[in-house]
Design a protein around this motif. Sequence first.
Motif, PDB file in Angstrom:
ATOM      1  N   LEU A   1      33.664  22.563  -3.655  1.00  9.93           N
ATOM      2  CA  LEU A   1      33.427  21.237  -3.510  1.00  9.93           C
ATOM      3  C   LEU A   1      34.511  20.180  -3.676  1.00  9.93           C
ATOM      4  O   LEU A   1      34.520  19.166  -3.122  1.00  9.93           O
ATOM      5  N   PRO A   2      35.359  20.319  -4.859  1.00  9.12           N
ATOM      6  CA  PRO A   2      36.570  19.379  -4.726  1.00  9.12           C
ATOM      7  C   PRO A   2      37.449  19.289  -3.415  1.00  9.12           C
ATOM      8  O   PRO A   2      37.795  18.470  -2.964  1.00  9.12           O
ATOM      9  N   VAL A   3      37.587  20.450  -3.030  1.00 11.24           N
ATOM     10  CA  VAL A   3      38.408  20.494  -1.797  1.00 11.24           C
ATOM     11  C   VAL A   3      37.536  20.005  -0.545  1.00 11.24           C
ATOM     12  O   VAL A   3      38.155  18.994   0.358  1.00 11.24           O
ATOM     13  N   LEU A   4      36.328  20.220  -0.535  1.00  5.34           N
ATOM     14  CA  LEU A   4      35.555  19.326   0.648  1.00  5.34           C
ATOM     15  C   LEU A   4      35.479  17.984   0.700  1.00  5.34           C
ATOM     16  O   LEU A   4      35.567  17.351   1.535  1.00  5.34           O
ATOM     17  N   TRP A   5      35.314  17.662  -0.794  1.00  3.15           N
ATOM     18  CA  TRP A   5      35.418  16.117  -1.045  1.00  3.15           C
ATOM     19  C   TRP A   5      36.662  15.468  -0.671  1.00  3.15           C
ATOM     20  O   TRP A   5      36.878  14.361  -0.005  1.00  3.15           O
ATOM     21  N   ASP A   6      37.814  16.088  -1.023  1.00  4.45           N
ATOM     22  CA  ASP A   6      39.208  15.487  -0.626  1.00  4.45           C
ATOM     23  C   ASP A   6      39.416  15.534   0.743  1.00  4.45           C
ATOM     24  O   ASP A   6      40.134  14.753   1.458  1.00  4.45           O
ATOM     25  N   SER A   7      38.525  16.459   1.654  1.00  3.03           N
ATOM     26  CA  SER A   7      38.832  16.426   3.189  1.00  3.03           C
ATOM     27  C   SER A   7      38.147  15.338   3.818  1.00  3.03           C
ATOM     28  O   SER A   7      38.642  15.295   4.998  1.00  3.03           O
ATOM     29  N   ARG A   8      37.405  14.608   3.297  1.00  3.94           N
ATOM     30  CA  ARG A   8      36.621  13.452   3.969  1.00  3.94           C
ATOM     31  C   ARG A   8      37.816  12.487   4.299  1.00  3.94           C
ATOM     32  O   ARG A   8      37.344  11.867   5.651  1.00  3.94           O
ATOM     33  N   VAL A   9      38.730  12.117   3.862  1.00  3.75           N
ATOM     34  CA  VAL A   9      39.710  11.206   4.046  1.00  3.75           C
ATOM     35  C   VAL A   9      40.251  11.676   5.306  1.00  3.75           C
ATOM     36  O   VAL A   9      40.377  10.740   6.070  1.00  3.75           O
ATOM     37  N   GLY A  10      40.693  12.713   5.494  1.00  2.23           N
ATOM     38  CA  GLY A  10      41.589  13.373   6.578  1.00  2.23           C
ATOM     39  C   GLY A  10      40.682  13.110   7.864  1.00  2.23           C
ATOM     40  O   GLY A  10      41.058  12.697   9.043  1.00  2.23           O
ATOM     41  N   VAL A  11      39.057  13.641   7.748  1.00  2.00           N
ATOM     42  CA  VAL A  11      38.257  13.632   8.679  1.00  2.00           C
ATOM     43  C   VAL A  11      38.116  12.068   9.330  1.00  2.00           C
ATOM     44  O   VAL A  11      38.236  11.858  10.343  1.00  2.00           O
ATOM     45  N   TYR A  12      38.070  11.147   8.135  1.00  5.97           N
ATOM     46  CA  TYR A  12      37.714   9.641   8.644  1.00  5.97           C
ATOM     47  C   TYR A  12      39.012   9.016   9.405  1.00  5.97           C
ATOM     48  O   TYR A  12      38.730   8.603  10.462  1.00  5.97           O
TER      49      TYR A  12
ATOM     50  N   ASP B   1      31.477  16.899  14.241  1.00 13.35           N
ATOM     51  CA  ASP B   1      30.455  18.065  14.134  1.00 13.35           C
ATOM     52  C   ASP B   1      31.027  19.283  13.232  1.00 13.35           C
ATOM     53  O   ASP B   1      30.316  19.660  12.726  1.00 13.35           O
ATOM     54  N   SER B   2      32.458  19.798  13.753  1.00 11.07           N
ATOM     55  CA  SER B   2      32.786  20.593  12.730  1.00 11.07           C
ATOM     56  C   SER B   2      32.980  20.133  11.554  1.00 11.07           C
ATOM     57  O   SER B   2      32.580  21.224  10.454  1.00 11.07           O
ATOM     58  N   TYR B   3      33.090  19.035  11.018  1.00 11.73           N
ATOM     59  CA  TYR B   3      33.321  18.668   9.662  1.00 11.73           C
ATOM     60  C   TYR B   3      31.739  19.007   8.930  1.00 11.73           C
ATOM     61  O   TYR B   3      31.731  19.461   7.945  1.00 11.73           O
ATOM     62  N   LEU B   4      30.853  18.461   9.581  1.00  6.95           N
ATOM     63  CA  LEU B   4      29.189  18.426   9.116  1.00  6.95           C
ATOM     64  C   LEU B   4      28.886  20.005   9.234  1.00  6.95           C
ATOM     65  O   LEU B   4      27.849  20.201   8.381  1.00  6.95           O
ATOM     66  N   ALA B   5      29.417  20.608  10.101  1.00  8.18           N
ATOM     67  CA  ALA B   5      28.893  22.117  10.047  1.00  8.18           C
ATOM     68  C   ALA B   5      29.158  23.004   8.852  1.00  8.18           C
ATOM     69  O   ALA B   5      28.282  23.735   8.682  1.00  8.18           O
ATOM     70  N   GLN B   6      29.960  22.435   7.918  1.00  5.03           N
ATOM     71  CA  GLN B   6      30.126  23.147   6.526  1.00  5.03           C
ATOM     72  C   GLN B   6      28.854  22.831   5.733  1.00  5.03           C
ATOM     73  O   GLN B   6      28.707  23.594   4.636  1.00  5.03           O
ATOM     74  N   PHE B   7      28.327  21.694   5.755  1.00  2.00           N
ATOM     75  CA  PHE B   7      27.459  21.168   4.793  1.00  2.00           C
ATOM     76  C   PHE B   7      26.281  21.939   4.686  1.00  2.00           C
ATOM     77  O   PHE B   7      26.012  22.185   3.597  1.00  2.00           O
ATOM     78  N   PRO B   8      25.488  22.389   5.680  1.00  2.60           N
ATOM     79  CA  PRO B   8      24.212  23.091   5.521  1.00  2.60           C
ATOM     80  C   PRO B   8      24.574  24.552   4.663  1.00  2.60           C
ATOM     81  O   PRO B   8      23.603  24.751   3.667  1.00  2.60           O
ATOM     82  N   ASP B   9      25.531  25.212   4.810  1.00  3.40           N
ATOM     83  CA  ASP B   9      25.796  26.668   3.978  1.00  3.40           C
ATOM     84  C   ASP B   9      25.869  26.240   2.414  1.00  3.40           C
ATOM     85  O   ASP B   9      25.381  26.950   1.721  1.00  3.40           O
ATOM     86  N   ILE B  10      26.871  25.223   2.359  1.00  2.52           N
ATOM     87  CA  ILE B  10      27.095  24.736   0.961  1.00  2.52           C
ATOM     88  C   ILE B  10      25.996  24.293   0.078  1.00  2.52           C
ATOM     89  O   ILE B  10      25.815  24.521  -0.946  1.00  2.52           O
TER      90      ILE B  10
END
Length: 404
Positions: A241-252, A141-150
């Motif tokens: 955007l590149p930072v957010l893209w790289d963060s997905r691995v850690g979240v998964y 939920d915290s991870y997805l909370a970033q997406f609407p603003d961006i």
Amino acid sequence: MAETGNSGKGVTAGKLASTVQKRLSRAQEKVLQKLGKADETRDVVFEEMVANFNKQMGEGTKLQKDLKAYMTAVKTLHEASRRLQDCLADMYEPEWFGKEEMDAMVEEMIEKELDNNLEDTDTLWLDFHQNITDNSMVSVDSYLAQFPDIKARIAKRDRKMVDFDSARHHFASLQKGKKKDEAKIAKPAALLEMAAPSWAQGLISAHQVAQTNLSYNQAEEELGRSQKIFEELNVELQDQLPVLWDSRVGVYVNTFQNLANHQEKFHKEMSKLSQNLNDIMTKLEEQRQLKNDGAAAKAGDQGKSEETNHNEAASSPPTVSESNSSDYKLPPDFLYKVKVIHEYAATDGDELELNVGDIVLVVAFDNPDEQDDGWLMGVQESLWIQNQDISTKGVFPENFTQKL
């Protein structure tokens, strides 16, 4: 007060008019770009970032949806498990096993173990659900909370890019028009020369030049302002955007690692409780068997007292009267009796078909080397009494029976 109200309405009307004008300008610019009559600012690298962002947001949303569905299933399974446990607790009655005749202390112990086992199972389900919520669901939920603003800022960046293109094209058209106006001003119209005195012609020319310069300066300022806003948004997003893209691995990794750890712990503890429940049920079955064996022993004692006047030859083979049953000769190489406690369907011609409650007379193997571990040789008692035919013997699994 009335003036203040009119002033507020004027500001609102002015903002509305400005908004409508911007939308019209953007729509006009997009139409010209699609028709190929106006060039469009393109950034291939940024477009790739946006494509990754949309892919990442879609995957994250699906993960969140599936994780919620999994938690709902866990909760549903917990409720079903609880109802099944309640059903078992309600059905369990000490009277079933003859509390007066049996050992009351043992029965009380079993009841206590059963209650504790059901409570532990319920707690384990609640902890499992809560752990998934705290360690996996909250993280997603915290991870997805970033997406609407961006996502909103990407849309804003696209709008500002259109504004920048429009201002750029408008400024370029004014530059071309300014040169044409200067040429026209140098050659005033004949009618204007005839109608106005020489001193007035200078004023008219100066006014036209001033108007052209004013429009030109305003367009230049608008271009600079649009470019600044667009570039600020563009730079911010290119950093984020590149930072957010790289963060997905850690979240998964964090999500599925936590989920796997809690699943492993839950199933490990649940297997212990399941084994405890199985042991409890085994104890209950043993109680039932003890009760049945006690009743059979009483009946056997009565049978023995009735047969005390019968004489048997000393050389005759042992009879079942010695084994708490009616008189008949036992088969050769007889060892002992067993009672079937689980049904067994024969899978080969040399195997016995077993039904719960059957009595089997166990005999020795003709060749001891042919005996497999866990298997016995025997003949159904009922068939032996009827036919006394040893050829009806066969093998059967020992753990499906109980020795008498």
